[in-house]
Enzyme design. Sequence first.
Site, PDB file in Angstrom:
ATOM      1  N   ASN A   1       5.759  -4.205   0.366  1.00 44.49           N
ATOM      2  CA  ASN A   1       5.422  -5.622   0.207  1.00 44.49           C
ATOM      3  C   ASN A   1       4.161  -5.686  -0.655  1.00 44.49           C
ATOM      4  OD1 ASN A   1       4.631  -8.273   0.522  1.00 44.49           O
ATOM      5  ND2 ASN A   1       4.152  -8.111   2.703  1.00 44.49           N
ATOM      6  N   TRP A   2       4.332  -6.064  -1.904  1.00 45.95           N
ATOM      7  CA  TRP A   2       3.185  -6.062  -2.817  1.00 45.95           C
ATOM      8  C   TRP A   2       2.272  -7.268  -2.613  1.00 45.95           C
ATOM      9  CZ3 TRP A   2       4.994  -4.094  -8.354  1.00 45.95           C
ATOM     10  CH2 TRP A   2       5.195  -2.709  -8.274  1.00 45.95           C
TER      11      TRP A   2
ATOM     12  N   GLY B   1       2.372  -2.554   3.180  1.00 47.55           N
ATOM     13  CA  GLY B   1       1.605  -3.392   2.263  1.00 47.55           C
ATOM     14  C   GLY B   1       0.775  -2.544   1.317  1.00 47.55           C
ATOM     15  N   GLY B   2      -0.503  -2.363   1.652  1.00 48.25           N
ATOM     16  CA  GLY B   2      -1.456  -1.679   0.767  1.00 48.25           C
ATOM     17  C   GLY B   2      -0.954  -0.358   0.200  1.00 48.25           C
TER      18      GLY B   2
ATOM     19  N   SER C   1      -0.681  -1.056   8.442  1.00 42.53           N
ATOM     20  CA  SER C   1      -1.447   0.158   8.155  1.00 42.53           C
ATOM     21  C   SER C   1      -0.619   1.436   8.158  1.00 42.53           C
ATOM     22  CB  SER C   1      -2.641   0.285   9.119  1.00 42.53           C
ATOM     23  OG  SER C   1      -3.546  -0.788   8.912  1.00 42.53           O
TER      24      SER C   1
END
Length: 255
Positions: free
Chosen positions: A10-11, A232-233, A211
């Site tokens: 998920n950018w 995500g990150g 995370s």
Amino acid sequence: MAERPYVVGNWKMNGTRAMLAQARAIDRAAQNLMKVEVALAPPFTLIHATHREVEQIGVGGQDCHPRAEGAHTGDTSATMIADAGAKFVILGHSERRQDHGESNELVNDKAAAALEAGLRVIMCCGETEETRDGGKAVDFVSSQLETSLPEKVENAADMLAVAYEPIWAIGTGRTPTVADIGEMHRAIRALLVKRYGEKEGAEIRILYGGSVKPENARELLAADEVGGALVGGASLTAESFMGIVIGAAELQQDQ
Ligand code: PGA
């Protein structure tokens, strides 16, 4: 672990066309890891370009409007993102719920619109730290899903995935224990079986998100009823994202 784990990047609101090089690198690497289903959700502006650049991975959106068209300035419909090449959409992410006041009912309407447009849906859920500390996480997430998930989904095992993402674990480097993830995923599984039936409900993949990194992917993905990850990150570079995909592939091999 699911028969074919699903690892989705998920950018969020990251990425201009320069990021397409990462999408290409992810796609190339995924071609050698066919045991894992790999997908990316870039921002709206990159969906079409990403779709054109990649061969193997799925491309999806991060949100859609509940209506197919109309006077909704600045919004994007499921039909439009499908037309741009998306095959799935992430719905009900906590950042949408918090930043845009999205209710369970609205998320449910969006899911119906997405399915109608032929998009697969990744339905997000997750509790705040306060709710977790108050011992109410399972109750909260269950009721969130009860209202956010459409009552009937044709071919639910394929068209639907659920992502459990505790809000306090998103982007913080903190994660729940494997036991806590297992407890939550078992509760979600029970709810899915009740709603979609023994067969379909048992096959819907339940992803963990919050995370996830190459260093902890194997441990988190090994928790009970975890069928993949929403990342995500760590999905912003091919190197870290593929580290997670490799973790999922190794784990699957061991089982
Ligand atoms: P994170 O985000 O991996 O950066 O914690 C996960 C998500 O919000 O989907």
